[in-house]
Motif scaffolding. Structure first.
Motif, PDB file in Angstrom:
ATOM      1  N   ALA A  14     -35.855   8.104  14.329  1.00 18.74           N
ATOM      2  CA  ALA A  14     -34.454   8.614  14.531  1.00 18.74           C
ATOM      3  C   ALA A  14     -33.873   8.228  13.322  1.00 18.74           C
ATOM      4  O   ALA A  14     -32.875   8.454  12.883  1.00 18.74           O
ATOM      5  CB  ALA A  14     -33.689   8.156  15.609  1.00 18.74           C
ATOM      6  N   ILE A  15     -34.515   7.248  12.575  1.00 16.04           N
ATOM      7  CA  ILE A  15     -34.098   6.656  11.138  1.00 16.04           C
ATOM      8  C   ILE A  15     -33.836   7.835  10.226  1.00 16.04           C
ATOM      9  O   ILE A  15     -32.902   7.994   9.535  1.00 16.04           O
ATOM     10  CB  ILE A  15     -34.803   5.326  10.697  1.00 16.04           C
ATOM     11  N   VAL A  16     -34.806   8.589  10.127  1.00 15.02           N
ATOM     12  CA  VAL A  16     -34.950   9.689   9.155  1.00 15.02           C
ATOM     13  C   VAL A  16     -33.674  10.773   9.223  1.00 15.02           C
ATOM     14  O   VAL A  16     -32.991  10.814   8.400  1.00 15.02           O
ATOM     15  CB  VAL A  16     -36.291  10.508   9.095  1.00 15.02           C
ATOM     16  N   PRO A  17     -33.590  11.440  10.330  1.00 11.70           N
ATOM     17  CA  PRO A  17     -32.212  12.288  10.342  1.00 11.70           C
ATOM     18  C   PRO A  17     -31.046  11.522  10.148  1.00 11.70           C
ATOM     19  O   PRO A  17     -30.008  11.693   9.654  1.00 11.70           O
ATOM     20  CB  PRO A  17     -32.194  12.691  11.901  1.00 11.70           C
ATOM     21  N   PHE A  18     -30.916   9.919  10.724  1.00 13.96           N
ATOM     22  CA  PHE A  18     -29.709   9.285  10.454  1.00 13.96           C
ATOM     23  C   PHE A  18     -29.411   9.251   8.969  1.00 13.96           C
ATOM     24  O   PHE A  18     -28.544   9.242   8.684  1.00 13.96           O
ATOM     25  CB  PHE A  18     -29.984   7.769  11.475  1.00 13.96           C
ATOM     26  N   MET A  19     -30.480   8.806   8.283  1.00 20.00           N
ATOM     27  CA  MET A  19     -30.303   8.603   6.877  1.00 20.00           C
ATOM     28  C   MET A  19     -29.840   9.739   6.176  1.00 20.00           C
ATOM     29  O   MET A  19     -29.089   9.823   5.361  1.00 20.00           O
ATOM     30  CB  MET A  19     -31.463   7.919   6.193  1.00 20.00           C
ATOM     31  N   LEU A  20     -30.385  11.055   6.491  1.00 16.45           N
ATOM     32  CA  LEU A  20     -29.986  12.188   6.043  1.00 16.45           C
ATOM     33  C   LEU A  20     -28.558  12.626   6.495  1.00 16.45           C
ATOM     34  O   LEU A  20     -27.870  13.075   5.367  1.00 16.45           O
ATOM     35  CB  LEU A  20     -30.873  13.259   6.721  1.00 16.45           C
ATOM     36  N   GLY A  21     -27.894  12.413   7.478  1.00 15.63           N
ATOM     37  CA  GLY A  21     -26.754  12.467   7.708  1.00 15.63           C
ATOM     38  C   GLY A  21     -25.807  11.527   7.047  1.00 15.63           C
ATOM     39  O   GLY A  21     -24.690  12.068   6.370  1.00 15.63           O
ATOM     40  N   PHE A  22     -26.303  10.409   6.804  1.00 14.04           N
ATOM     41  CA  PHE A  22     -25.436   9.315   5.970  1.00 14.04           C
ATOM     42  C   PHE A  22     -25.300   9.723   4.520  1.00 14.04           C
ATOM     43  O   PHE A  22     -24.104   9.804   4.036  1.00 14.04           O
ATOM     44  CB  PHE A  22     -26.303   8.058   6.007  1.00 14.04           C
ATOM     45  N   ILE A  23     -26.265  10.338   3.890  1.00 12.84           N
ATOM     46  CA  ILE A  23     -26.313  11.073   2.608  1.00 12.84           C
ATOM     47  C   ILE A  23     -25.383  12.266   2.491  1.00 12.84           C
ATOM     48  O   ILE A  23     -24.671  12.403   1.658  1.00 12.84           O
ATOM     49  CB  ILE A  23     -27.777  11.249   1.899  1.00 12.84           C
ATOM     50  N   VAL A  24     -25.332  13.049   3.476  1.00 17.51           N
ATOM     51  CA  VAL A  24     -24.709  14.363   3.667  1.00 17.51           C
ATOM     52  C   VAL A  24     -23.153  13.873   3.815  1.00 17.51           C
ATOM     53  O   VAL A  24     -22.447  14.538   2.978  1.00 17.51           O
ATOM     54  CB  VAL A  24     -25.071  15.344   4.930  1.00 17.51           C
ATOM     55  N   GLY A  25     -22.912  12.990   4.625  1.00 12.92           N
ATOM     56  CA  GLY A  25     -21.550  12.500   4.866  1.00 12.92           C
ATOM     57  C   GLY A  25     -20.829  12.114   3.433  1.00 12.92           C
ATOM     58  O   GLY A  25     -19.821  12.370   3.128  1.00 12.92           O
ATOM     59  N   ILE A  26     -21.502  11.371   2.653  1.00  8.87           N
ATOM     60  CA  ILE A  26     -21.140  10.660   1.258  1.00  8.87           C
ATOM     61  C   ILE A  26     -20.683  12.089   0.442  1.00  8.87           C
ATOM     62  O   ILE A  26     -19.653  12.092  -0.153  1.00  8.87           O
ATOM     63  CB  ILE A  26     -22.182   9.857   0.586  1.00  8.87           C
ATOM     64  N   PHE A  27     -21.815  12.931   0.350  1.00  7.10           N
ATOM     65  CA  PHE A  27     -21.711  14.153  -0.492  1.00  7.10           C
ATOM     66  C   PHE A  27     -20.289  14.832   0.045  1.00  7.10           C
ATOM     67  O   PHE A  27     -19.446  15.348  -0.930  1.00  7.10           O
ATOM     68  CB  PHE A  27     -22.778  14.969  -0.500  1.00  7.10           C
ATOM     69  N   ALA A  28     -20.216  15.026   1.250  1.00 14.51           N
ATOM     70  CA  ALA A  28     -19.080  16.031   1.954  1.00 14.51           C
ATOM     71  C   ALA A  28     -17.610  15.308   1.577  1.00 14.51           C
ATOM     72  O   ALA A  28     -16.934  16.182   1.268  1.00 14.51           O
ATOM     73  CB  ALA A  28     -19.420  16.124   3.397  1.00 14.51           C
ATOM     74  N   SER A  29     -17.640  13.969   1.743  1.00 11.64           N
ATOM     75  CA  SER A  29     -16.402  13.320   1.233  1.00 11.64           C
ATOM     76  C   SER A  29     -15.748  13.190  -0.087  1.00 11.64           C
ATOM     77  O   SER A  29     -14.584  13.615  -0.601  1.00 11.64           O
ATOM     78  CB  SER A  29     -16.509  11.835   1.654  1.00 11.64           C
ATOM     79  N   ILE A  30     -17.092  13.312  -0.860  1.00  7.14           N
ATOM     80  CA  ILE A  30     -16.522  13.090  -2.438  1.00  7.14           C
ATOM     81  C   ILE A  30     -16.538  14.731  -3.117  1.00  7.14           C
ATOM     82  O   ILE A  30     -15.756  14.840  -3.994  1.00  7.14           O
ATOM     83  CB  ILE A  30     -17.584  12.246  -3.063  1.00  7.14           C
ATOM     84  N   MET A  31     -17.583  15.627  -2.745  1.00  2.17           N
ATOM     85  CA  MET A  31     -17.656  16.911  -3.549  1.00  2.17           C
ATOM     86  C   MET A  31     -16.880  18.039  -2.240  1.00  2.17           C
ATOM     87  O   MET A  31     -17.106  19.112  -3.058  1.00  2.17           O
ATOM     88  CB  MET A  31     -19.093  17.053  -3.613  1.00  2.17           C
TER      89      MET A  31
END
Length: 361
Positions: A174-191
């Motif tokens: 489950a670490i793989v989809p969790f880290m994908l969501g983490f990266i997506v969240g950063i991009f969504a907030s900034i961009m």
């Protein structure tokens, strides 16, 4: 028809934004990608400050994602379990992204960073898509058949916390989809992007999900991430402009529905090269506008605020006085329009099927 946005404090042309949002929504529906990485730079190019463009496009993405995700829910092409784990990572990523956004805003460089990020992203994605599209067209002309594995296994799949995803028929960490969501969240907030340009290829090539479940699951994740981004931007910076959001959502939802319908009848892979060229052109336009065009700052006086319509003045007042309620209203607006569009599409789809079944009898 020009209109003054009460929160963003800029003059915009409603027909132009409506038409552009419809076109970008159509592209999103046709190719199954998020339109945020196109619409946000277009808003910046039209003169809307990057910080406002990011926040309002996040709200727009929420509406289109709800509409698209419901369509996939009706078709049962959505993996909830996978989506919820990605959302969980996205919550943490969004918080980190907002901290970075606040730091850049305090330093007074947030607008420049957003512009630079879009320039690099559009050029990079456009170049990769052009190369891939050109290769596919060459293989198609030569009638070359490339055999691909259904699912490649990588070392990351064997990490701890392995979970069985019955819908996707996967058993991995489950670490793989969790880290994908983490990266997506950063991009969504900034961009102000939905993150589909990251999620879709990662879900297919890294997580190994079946292709038919990817678009629906990606849209499901985007609903939660963009909702959090919308509320945080409304609360912290008061940068959501409901009038702009209404224009964007109306155009985008209609465009997405048309694009999805057309995508069912044509092979969108043949148009990938054209989309890649479009991305490159938008990236070049943003670079030219950001660094080679002289800009004049238009100051709106307090007297000018008195010319606002009662509705525009009401929007400005609640955005300042009750930002949390304002953010919730923005989310409610997106949800109502998104759900309404999906239900209408299903209604007309069922109506057409019923007519066809009557004719065959």
């Amino acid at each position: 028809m020009d209109f003054f946005l009460p929160v963003a404090q800029v003059q915009v042309s409603i027909p132009i934004i409506l038409i552009l949002s419809l076109i970008i929504g159509f592209i999103s529906g046709l190719f199954g990608i998020g339109g945020g990485f196109l619409m946000t730079p277009v808003l910046i190019f039209l003169g809307i400050p990057p910080a406002f463009a990011v926040a309002n496009e996040a709200n727009n993405i929420l509406g289109t994602s709800v509409s698209g995700a419901l369509t996939h829910w009706f078709r049962r092409t959505l993996d909830y379990k996978m989506g919820l784990i990605i959302v969980f990572g996205g919550v943490f990523g969004t918080i980190v992204g907002m901290i970075i956004f606040s730091y850049l805003k305090q330093k007074g460089i947030v607008n420049v960073i957003i512009s630079l990020a879009y320039i690099y992203m559009l050029v990079m994605i456009g170049t990769l898509m052009f190369a891939k599209g050109y290769k596919e067209l060459s293989e198609l002309k030569k009638k070359v058949v490339v055999k691909k594995k259904i699912h490649d296994h990588y070392w990351i799949h064997g990490l701890p916390l392995r979970v069985r995803f019955h819908k996707s028929k996967l058993y991995e960490s489950a670490i793989v989809p969790f880290m994908l969501g983490f990266i997506v969240g950063i991009f969504a907030s900034i961009m102000g992007v939905g993150g589909a340009f990251l999620m879709v290829p990662a879900m297919i090539y890294i997580i190994g999900m079946p292709t038919k479940l990817v678009p629906g699951t990606s849209l499901f994740v985007t609903i939660f991430v963009s909702a959090i981004v919308t509320v945080l931007h409304a609360f912290n910076y008061g940068s959501i402009d409901l009038l702009l959001v209404m224009i964007l959502i109306c155009g985008s939802i209609l465009g997405v529905q048309i694009g999805q319908k057309v995508g069912e009848k044509v092979d969108s892979s043949q148009f990938k090269t054209i989309l890649a060229v479009l991305l490159l052109l938008v990236g070049i336009a943003i670079a030219y506008d950001a660094f080679f065009t002289e800009k004049t700052l238009e100051v709106v006086s307090n007297n000018g605020a008195k010319t606002l319509s009662p509705f525009a003045k009401f929007i400005k007042d609640i955005s300042i006085n009750v930002p949390v309620l304002y953010g919730m209203l923005s989310i409610l607006l997106a949800l109502v329009l998104g759900v309404g569009a999906a239900i209408l599409r299903r209604f007309f789809s069922n109506l057409r099927k019923n007519k066809q079944s009557v004719k065959t009898k």
